[in-house]
Design a protein around this motif. Sequence first.
Motif, mmCIF file in Angstrom:
data_model
loop_
_atom_site.group_PDB
_atom_site.id
_atom_site.type_symbol
_atom_site.label_atom_id
_atom_site.label_comp_id
_atom_site.label_asym_id
_atom_site.label_seq_id
_atom_site.Cartn_x
_atom_site.Cartn_y
_atom_site.Cartn_z
ATOM 1 N N UNK A 21 1.014 -0.929 0.264
ATOM 2 C CA UNK A 21 -0.464 0.228 -0.140
ATOM 3 C C UNK A 21 1.027 0.812 -0.057
ATOM 4 N N UNK A 22 2.229 0.943 0.381
ATOM 5 C CA UNK A 22 2.934 2.619 0.672
ATOM 6 C C UNK A 22 3.489 2.630 -0.262
ATOM 7 N N UNK A 23 3.886 1.646 -1.329
ATOM 8 C CA UNK A 23 4.836 1.487 -2.285
ATOM 9 C C UNK A 23 3.637 2.046 -3.212
ATOM 10 N N UNK A 24 2.323 1.441 -3.281
ATOM 11 C CA UNK A 24 1.816 1.877 -4.555
ATOM 12 C C UNK A 24 0.924 3.793 -4.157
ATOM 13 N N UNK A 25 1.272 4.048 -2.652
ATOM 14 C CA UNK A 25 1.018 5.392 -2.839
ATOM 15 C C UNK A 25 2.086 6.380 -3.272
ATOM 16 N N UNK A 40 -2.718 -1.099 -15.112
ATOM 17 C CA UNK A 40 -2.144 -0.929 -15.965
ATOM 18 C C UNK A 40 -0.364 -0.049 -15.833
ATOM 19 N N UNK A 41 -0.229 0.464 -14.502
ATOM 20 C CA UNK A 41 0.967 0.424 -14.506
ATOM 21 C C UNK A 41 1.993 -0.853 -14.984
ATOM 22 N N UNK A 42 1.341 -1.279 -13.877
ATOM 23 C CA UNK A 42 1.819 -2.705 -13.557
ATOM 24 C C UNK A 42 1.632 -3.533 -15.300
ATOM 25 N N UNK A 43 1.345 -3.060 -15.945
ATOM 26 C CA UNK A 43 1.412 -4.086 -17.612
ATOM 27 C C UNK A 43 2.395 -3.535 -18.255
#
Length: 144
Positions: A21-25, A40-43
């Motif tokens: 969660x912290x990393x995604x933020x 979408x970012x991951x893909x």
Amino acid sequence: MTSLSAPSEGSALLALQRATHATLQVLATELVDLDLTPSETNALAILADGRGRTVSELGAAAGTRPTTLTSVLDRLERRGHITRGTRPGDRRVVVVELSESGRLTADTIRRTLADVETRALDGLPAEAVAGFHTVLRALAEVSA
């Protein structure tokens, strides 16, 4: 095998969830101008190496089912970041590739990921980072 008596405080899975969660933020903040979802970012990050992938290959790399990935790919295609085509010799297989705008966006994502990872892991011993990767692989294999 490690036994944890206090799951809320010592659970590796809960720590991983908090870190995720912290990393995604952080990534959402640093990539806000791209207006992409984490999926979408991951893909795009996976496709950033320039190699086209089938939907199944992309799903396996992203850790998601191809059916779940379809809506992500629909959005990326509408925005002009990817193209979907067929594989020569087997028109049943759909191959996903980056468009020019997708390459530029994926490059931005990869640079940002590398920067965040460097900031987070800088100063840690190589053995700790290697151990971390070992734990991540073990956790990923649970669902495989």
